[in-house]
Design an enzyme around this catalytic site. Structure first.
Site, mmCIF file in Angstrom:
data_model
loop_
_atom_site.group_PDB
_atom_site.id
_atom_site.type_symbol
_atom_site.label_atom_id
_atom_site.label_comp_id
_atom_site.label_asym_id
_atom_site.label_seq_id
_atom_site.Cartn_x
_atom_site.Cartn_y
_atom_site.Cartn_z
ATOM 1 N N LEU A 68 -22.945 93.038 -31.843
ATOM 2 C CA LEU A 68 -23.680 91.902 -32.403
ATOM 3 C C LEU A 68 -22.901 90.612 -32.249
ATOM 4 O O LEU A 68 -21.693 90.577 -32.482
ATOM 5 C CB LEU A 68 -23.958 92.131 -33.899
ATOM 6 C CG LEU A 68 -24.632 93.429 -34.294
ATOM 7 C CD1 LEU A 68 -24.694 93.535 -35.812
ATOM 8 C CD2 LEU A 68 -26.022 93.522 -33.693
ATOM 9 N N ASP A 69 -23.599 89.564 -31.868
ATOM 10 C CA ASP A 69 -23.042 88.222 -31.991
ATOM 11 C C ASP A 69 -23.160 87.828 -33.465
ATOM 12 O O ASP A 69 -23.988 88.377 -34.191
ATOM 13 C CB ASP A 69 -23.836 87.260 -31.096
ATOM 14 C CG ASP A 69 -23.161 85.907 -30.975
ATOM 15 O OD1 ASP A 69 -21.918 85.871 -30.994
ATOM 16 O OD2 ASP A 69 -23.881 84.905 -30.853
ATOM 17 N N LYS A 70 -22.322 86.902 -33.924
ATOM 18 C CA LYS A 70 -22.335 86.570 -35.349
ATOM 19 C C LYS A 70 -23.345 85.476 -35.680
ATOM 20 O O LYS A 70 -24.286 85.691 -36.436
ATOM 21 C CB LYS A 70 -20.939 86.131 -35.816
ATOM 22 C CG LYS A 70 -20.893 85.750 -37.307
ATOM 23 C CD LYS A 70 -19.514 85.325 -37.735
ATOM 24 C CE LYS A 70 -19.134 83.961 -37.215
ATOM 25 N NZ LYS A 70 -19.931 82.855 -37.828
#
Length: 326
Positions: A68-70
């Site tokens: 996941l990207d934040k």
């Protein structure tokens, strides 16, 4: 066969007829799978989920690790300014808070980063008039620099200060405390002098913890990649229930981490967001056509919410790409 069969002529005749039908008319079997894929992708489109094709859909079933990207994926992607701390020992001749905020917001007005937009909105909300920016430079993974009102202004992390020989010592403890609270702390420099630290917070999505718990229930490992400070990333990961965090990395570092997971035999899906703030969605979709498969399977559909910034470089290296947008 019905006439010539020695025994059970009806059964033998029916079996022969079905065999001839399958061999001579394979169209029904050949059309079954593409028809099912077409119906599934059409249904997904009505729900706002774009699936590139059957191959990507098939690959989604093999995923073992979700990366996941934040910003804008785990978090809302709508950050807000929360704190402004000044360096100790300020005198009457030093910049007042409003002037420092004006210079920094003017600098950030030339940036497309969501944190920059939050700073600009905060300054404008206080009735501050912004100035023009010259020689603006965005430094990936570090911050931004430029000239505002004939003054050299920079806003970024400790790496940016280190690159220019500026000591962050007087405000290091403040920045670390803010990062431990899950906020992104930015050092503010004017004419080579460290003036303060500005903190921006991006709240976690209300659905993030539930969605990540759902991924865990399916036996998937969840990893978060971010260029943010380690303390900030860990605070967000704890709240969202993420297994592992890789923080403080540039896009190239994200690619390296994904390749490391693949070398371990993992099938990796990268979930990130694409920006719809500065460009209309169709143009951004066009830019994605040459990247990894933009597929959002039903079990990952929880993540398709509002957009923040693109995680394109790492997603070009993954087994499955899941771009989300508003």
């Amino acid at each position: 066969w019905f006439i010539l069969a020695d025994g059970a002529p009806v059964v033998r005749g029916l079996a022969a007829a079905v065999t001839v039908l399958i061999i001579a008319c394979p169209c029904a079997m050949g059309l079954a799978v593409p028809t099912a894929v077409m119906v599934a992708t059409g249904r997904g489109a009505t729900l706002g989920v774009l699936i590139k094709g059957g191959e990507a859909l098939q690959r989604a079933g093999d995923v073992s690790t979700v990366v996941l990207d934040k910003t804008g994926t785990v978090t809302e992607g709508r950050p807000m300014v929360t704190d402004l701390a000044r360096r100790p020992g300020l005198g009457d001749d030093d910049l007042p808070d409003t002037e420092l905020l004006r210079l920094v917001a003017s600098l950030e007005s030339a940036s497309e980063h969501p944190l920059a937009a939050a700073i600009v909105a905060h300054a404008q909300g206080q009735g501050i008039t912004l100035a023009g920016v010259e020689a603006f430079e965005s430094l990936t993974g570090r911050g931004a620099m430029g000239v505002v009102a004939d003054r050299a202004v920079a806003a970024g992390n400790a790496a940016l200060l280190s690159d220019h020989g500026i000591d962050s010592g007087p405000l290091t403890s403040v920045a670390e405390r803010l990062a431990a609270e899950g906020k992104t702390a930015m050092y503010l420099v004017v004419d080579g002098v460290l003036e303060g630290v500005l903190a921006v917070a991006d709240p976690i999505r209300a659905s993030s913890a539930e969605a990540i718990a759902g991924l865990h229930a399916m036996g998937l490992e969840v990893v978060m990649l971010t260029g943010d400070h380690e303390s900030t990333a860990q605070a967000i990961a704890r709240e969202a229930g993420i297994d592992r965090v890789v923080a403080g990395v540039l896009p190239e570092g994200k690619v390296a981490e994904i390749q490391r997971l693949q070398a371990l035999g993992r099938v990796v899906a990268m979930v990130g967001t694409v920006s719809t703030t500065h460009r209309p969605w169709p143009r951004r979709i066009s830019a994605w056509r040459w990247e990894a498969e933009p597929i959002l399977p039903r079990r990952l559909r929880t993540w398709c919410s509002c957009g923040a910034i693109s995680a394109a470089p790492p997603r070009r290296s993954v087994c499955l790409g899941v771009p989300c947008g508003s």
